[in-house]
Scaffold this motif. Structure first.
Motif, PDB file in Angstrom:
ATOM      1  N   GLY A 249       0.127  -0.461   0.394  1.00  0.00           N
ATOM      2  CA  GLY A 249      -0.112  -0.090  -0.115  1.00  0.00           C
ATOM      3  C   GLY A 249       1.011   1.453  -0.268  1.00  0.00           C
ATOM      4  O   GLY A 249       0.055   2.709   0.073  1.00  0.00           O
ATOM      5  N   LEU A 250       1.986   1.146  -0.185  1.00  0.00           N
ATOM      6  CA  LEU A 250       2.370   2.382   0.088  1.00  0.00           C
ATOM      7  C   LEU A 250       2.592   3.313  -1.129  1.00  0.00           C
ATOM      8  O   LEU A 250       2.522   4.692  -1.344  1.00  0.00           O
ATOM      9  CB  LEU A 250       4.181   2.171   0.124  1.00  0.00           C
ATOM     10  CG  LEU A 250       5.177   1.800   1.385  1.00  0.00           C
ATOM     11  CD1 LEU A 250       5.733   0.835   1.680  1.00  0.00           C
ATOM     12  CD2 LEU A 250       4.560   2.270   2.655  1.00  0.00           C
ATOM     13  N   GLY A 251       2.864   2.818  -2.736  1.00  0.00           N
ATOM     14  CA  GLY A 251       2.162   3.400  -3.454  1.00  0.00           C
ATOM     15  C   GLY A 251       1.182   4.011  -3.573  1.00  0.00           C
ATOM     16  O   GLY A 251       1.290   5.196  -3.965  1.00  0.00           O
ATOM     17  N   ARG A 252      -0.159   3.436  -3.599  1.00  0.00           N
ATOM     18  CA  ARG A 252      -1.084   4.284  -2.892  1.00  0.00           C
ATOM     19  C   ARG A 252      -1.095   5.214  -1.881  1.00  0.00           C
ATOM     20  O   ARG A 252      -1.625   6.618  -1.703  1.00  0.00           O
ATOM     21  CB  ARG A 252      -1.976   3.025  -2.484  1.00  0.00           C
ATOM     22  CG  ARG A 252      -2.379   1.769  -3.503  1.00  0.00           C
ATOM     23  CD  ARG A 252      -3.761   1.650  -3.199  1.00  0.00           C
ATOM     24  NE  ARG A 252      -4.141   1.265  -2.072  1.00  0.00           N
ATOM     25  CZ  ARG A 252      -3.213  -0.838  -2.017  1.00  0.00           C
ATOM     26  NH1 ARG A 252      -2.785  -1.307  -3.303  1.00  0.00           N
ATOM     27  NH2 ARG A 252      -3.359  -1.086  -0.058  1.00  0.00           N
TER      28      ARG A 252
ATOM     29  N   HIS B  56       1.098   8.007  -3.460  1.00  0.00           N
ATOM     30  CA  HIS B  56      -0.420   8.641  -5.066  1.00  0.00           C
ATOM     31  C   HIS B  56      -0.553   9.662  -4.183  1.00  0.00           C
ATOM     32  O   HIS B  56      -0.545  11.074  -4.070  1.00  0.00           O
ATOM     33  CB  HIS B  56       0.075   7.735  -5.515  1.00  0.00           C
ATOM     34  CG  HIS B  56      -1.512   8.638  -6.480  1.00  0.00           C
ATOM     35  ND1 HIS B  56      -2.885   8.609  -5.893  1.00  0.00           N
ATOM     36  CD2 HIS B  56      -1.321   8.543  -7.969  1.00  0.00           C
ATOM     37  CE1 HIS B  56      -3.232   9.413  -6.781  1.00  0.00           C
ATOM     38  NE2 HIS B  56      -2.249   9.244  -7.985  1.00  0.00           N
ATOM     39  N   ASP B  57      -1.340   9.230  -3.269  1.00  0.00           N
ATOM     40  CA  ASP B  57      -2.355   9.958  -2.400  1.00  0.00           C
ATOM     41  C   ASP B  57      -2.245  11.292  -1.391  1.00  0.00           C
ATOM     42  O   ASP B  57      -2.026  12.607  -1.666  1.00  0.00           O
ATOM     43  CB  ASP B  57      -3.597   9.181  -1.482  1.00  0.00           C
ATOM     44  CG  ASP B  57      -4.425   8.237  -2.472  1.00  0.00           C
ATOM     45  OD1 ASP B  57      -3.944   8.298  -3.696  1.00  0.00           O
ATOM     46  OD2 ASP B  57      -4.883   7.384  -1.614  1.00  0.00           O
ATOM     47  N   LEU B  58      -1.090  11.578  -1.138  1.00  0.00           N
ATOM     48  CA  LEU B  58      -0.409  12.217  -0.148  1.00  0.00           C
ATOM     49  C   LEU B  58       0.427  13.607  -1.527  1.00  0.00           C
ATOM     50  O   LEU B  58       0.464  14.392  -1.464  1.00  0.00           O
ATOM     51  CB  LEU B  58       0.810  11.439   0.721  1.00  0.00           C
ATOM     52  CG  LEU B  58       0.509  11.469   1.772  1.00  0.00           C
ATOM     53  CD1 LEU B  58       1.718  10.642   2.672  1.00  0.00           C
ATOM     54  CD2 LEU B  58      -0.884  11.999   2.460  1.00  0.00           C
ATOM     55  N   LEU B  59       0.763  12.525  -2.331  1.00  0.00           N
ATOM     56  CA  LEU B  59       1.453  13.684  -3.235  1.00  0.00           C
ATOM     57  C   LEU B  59       0.210  14.496  -3.949  1.00  0.00           C
ATOM     58  O   LEU B  59       0.971  15.723  -4.097  1.00  0.00           O
ATOM     59  CB  LEU B  59       1.893  13.000  -4.863  1.00  0.00           C
ATOM     60  CG  LEU B  59       2.795  14.091  -6.059  1.00  0.00           C
ATOM     61  CD1 LEU B  59       4.050  14.698  -5.227  1.00  0.00           C
ATOM     62  CD2 LEU B  59       3.097  12.227  -6.834  1.00  0.00           C
TER      63      LEU B  59
ATOM     64  N   ASP C  27       3.001   5.692 -21.630  1.00  0.00           N
ATOM     65  CA  ASP C  27       1.313   6.267 -22.501  1.00  0.00           C
ATOM     66  C   ASP C  27       1.626   7.953 -21.162  1.00  0.00           C
ATOM     67  O   ASP C  27       2.267   8.193 -20.213  1.00  0.00           O
ATOM     68  CB  ASP C  27       0.461   5.295 -21.470  1.00  0.00           C
ATOM     69  CG  ASP C  27       0.579   4.314 -22.103  1.00  0.00           C
ATOM     70  OD1 ASP C  27       0.838   4.079 -23.878  1.00  0.00           O
ATOM     71  OD2 ASP C  27       0.885   3.202 -21.601  1.00  0.00           O
ATOM     72  N   LEU C  28       0.776   8.446 -21.728  1.00  0.00           N
ATOM     73  CA  LEU C  28       0.570   9.665 -20.951  1.00  0.00           C
ATOM     74  C   LEU C  28      -0.973  10.099 -20.565  1.00  0.00           C
ATOM     75  O   LEU C  28      -1.425   9.540 -21.419  1.00  0.00           O
ATOM     76  CB  LEU C  28       0.555  11.047 -21.836  1.00  0.00           C
ATOM     77  CG  LEU C  28       0.234  13.090 -21.330  1.00  0.00           C
ATOM     78  CD1 LEU C  28       1.667  12.951 -20.461  1.00  0.00           C
ATOM     79  CD2 LEU C  28       0.304  13.710 -22.422  1.00  0.00           C
ATOM     80  N   MET C  29      -0.700  10.451 -19.073  1.00  0.00           N
ATOM     81  CA  MET C  29      -1.998   9.642 -18.026  1.00  0.00           C
ATOM     82  C   MET C  29      -2.406  11.167 -17.520  1.00  0.00           C
ATOM     83  O   MET C  29      -1.564  11.876 -17.275  1.00  0.00           O
ATOM     84  CB  MET C  29      -1.901   8.262 -17.160  1.00  0.00           C
ATOM     85  CG  MET C  29      -1.037   7.880 -18.162  1.00  0.00           C
ATOM     86  SD  MET C  29      -0.768   5.990 -16.748  1.00  0.00           S
ATOM     87  CE  MET C  29      -2.728   5.741 -16.345  1.00  0.00           C
ATOM     88  N   ALA C  30      -3.716  10.911 -17.185  1.00  0.00           N
ATOM     89  CA  ALA C  30      -3.978  12.473 -16.578  1.00  0.00           C
ATOM     90  C   ALA C  30      -5.071  12.174 -15.404  1.00  0.00           C
ATOM     91  O   ALA C  30      -5.892  10.891 -15.624  1.00  0.00           O
ATOM     92  CB  ALA C  30      -4.566  13.263 -17.639  1.00  0.00           C
ATOM     93  N   ARG C  31      -5.971  12.244 -14.888  1.00  0.00           N
ATOM     94  CA  ARG C  31      -6.941  12.490 -14.125  1.00  0.00           C
ATOM     95  C   ARG C  31      -6.614  14.171 -13.317  1.00  0.00           C
ATOM     96  O   ARG C  31      -6.477  14.708 -13.757  1.00  0.00           O
ATOM     97  CB  ARG C  31      -6.474  11.943 -13.005  1.00  0.00           C
ATOM     98  CG  ARG C  31      -5.541  11.985 -11.682  1.00  0.00           C
ATOM     99  CD  ARG C  31      -5.427  11.299 -11.013  1.00  0.00           C
ATOM    100  NE  ARG C  31      -6.857  12.211  -9.433  1.00  0.00           N
ATOM    101  CZ  ARG C  31      -7.107  11.691  -8.525  1.00  0.00           C
ATOM    102  NH1 ARG C  31      -6.251  10.470  -7.971  1.00  0.00           N
ATOM    103  NH2 ARG C  31      -8.157  11.637  -7.827  1.00  0.00           N
ATOM    104  N   ASP C  32      -8.719  14.335 -12.849  1.00  0.00           N
ATOM    105  CA  ASP C  32      -8.658  15.127 -12.269  1.00  0.00           C
ATOM    106  C   ASP C  32      -8.694  15.305 -11.240  1.00  0.00           C
ATOM    107  O   ASP C  32      -8.644  14.247 -10.094  1.00  0.00           O
ATOM    108  CB  ASP C  32     -10.632  15.148 -12.691  1.00  0.00           C
ATOM    109  CG  ASP C  32     -10.914  15.670 -14.050  1.00  0.00           C
ATOM    110  OD1 ASP C  32     -10.678  16.166 -14.075  1.00  0.00           O
ATOM    111  OD2 ASP C  32     -11.743  14.637 -14.412  1.00  0.00           O
ATOM    112  N   LEU C  33      -8.578  16.463 -10.018  1.00  0.00           N
ATOM    113  CA  LEU C  33      -7.610  16.185  -8.716  1.00  0.00           C
ATOM    114  C   LEU C  33      -8.680  17.398  -7.656  1.00  0.00           C
ATOM    115  O   LEU C  33      -9.730  17.831  -8.620  1.00  0.00           O
ATOM    116  CB  LEU C  33      -6.335  17.363  -8.418  1.00  0.00           C
ATOM    117  CG  LEU C  33      -5.183  16.328  -9.554  1.00  0.00           C
ATOM    118  CD1 LEU C  33      -4.377  17.404  -8.952  1.00  0.00           C
ATOM    119  CD2 LEU C  33      -4.996  15.466  -8.602  1.00  0.00           C
TER     120      LEU C  33
END
Length: 97
Positions: A43-46, A49-52, A91-97
């Motif tokens: 769970g370290l990646g998650r 990621h979430d803190l970042l 791959d170029l990836m995106a998401r809403d924040l």
């Protein structure tokens, strides 16, 4: 890193994106996220990621991911990222924040 219009990487991403909605005047650029193989699956990646991305003033975030890195791709897809194009061999990836 916050990326703005005129920043080299952000402008390359804007050229590669299928939709400009992801690449406004301000976006969060996730440069590199990795977990040592001995610590993967805990769970370290998650968590990292979430803190970042928490509290970013940018409305969207962008990153590149090697298409062969399936564990990373699975993490990003599970956290709401979508592939919006190709940037070089990644791959170029995106998401809403």
């Amino acid at each position: 890193m916050l990326a703005r219009t005129g920043d080299w990487w952000r402008d390359r991403a804007a050229e590669a994106a299928r939709s400009q909605r992801w690449v406004g005047d301000l976006c969060l650029e996730v440069v590199h996220l990795a977990v040592h193989p001995d610590r993967q699956g805990q769970g370290l990646g998650r968590l990292t990621h979430d803190l970042l991305i928490a509290g970013s003033p940018a409305p969207t975030a962008l990153l590149t991911c090697d298409p062969r890195a399936e564990p990373a791709r699975a993490l990003y897809r599970g956290r709401g990222w979508t592939t919006i194009g190709r940037l070089g061999t990644s791959d170029l990836m995106a998401r809403d924040l």
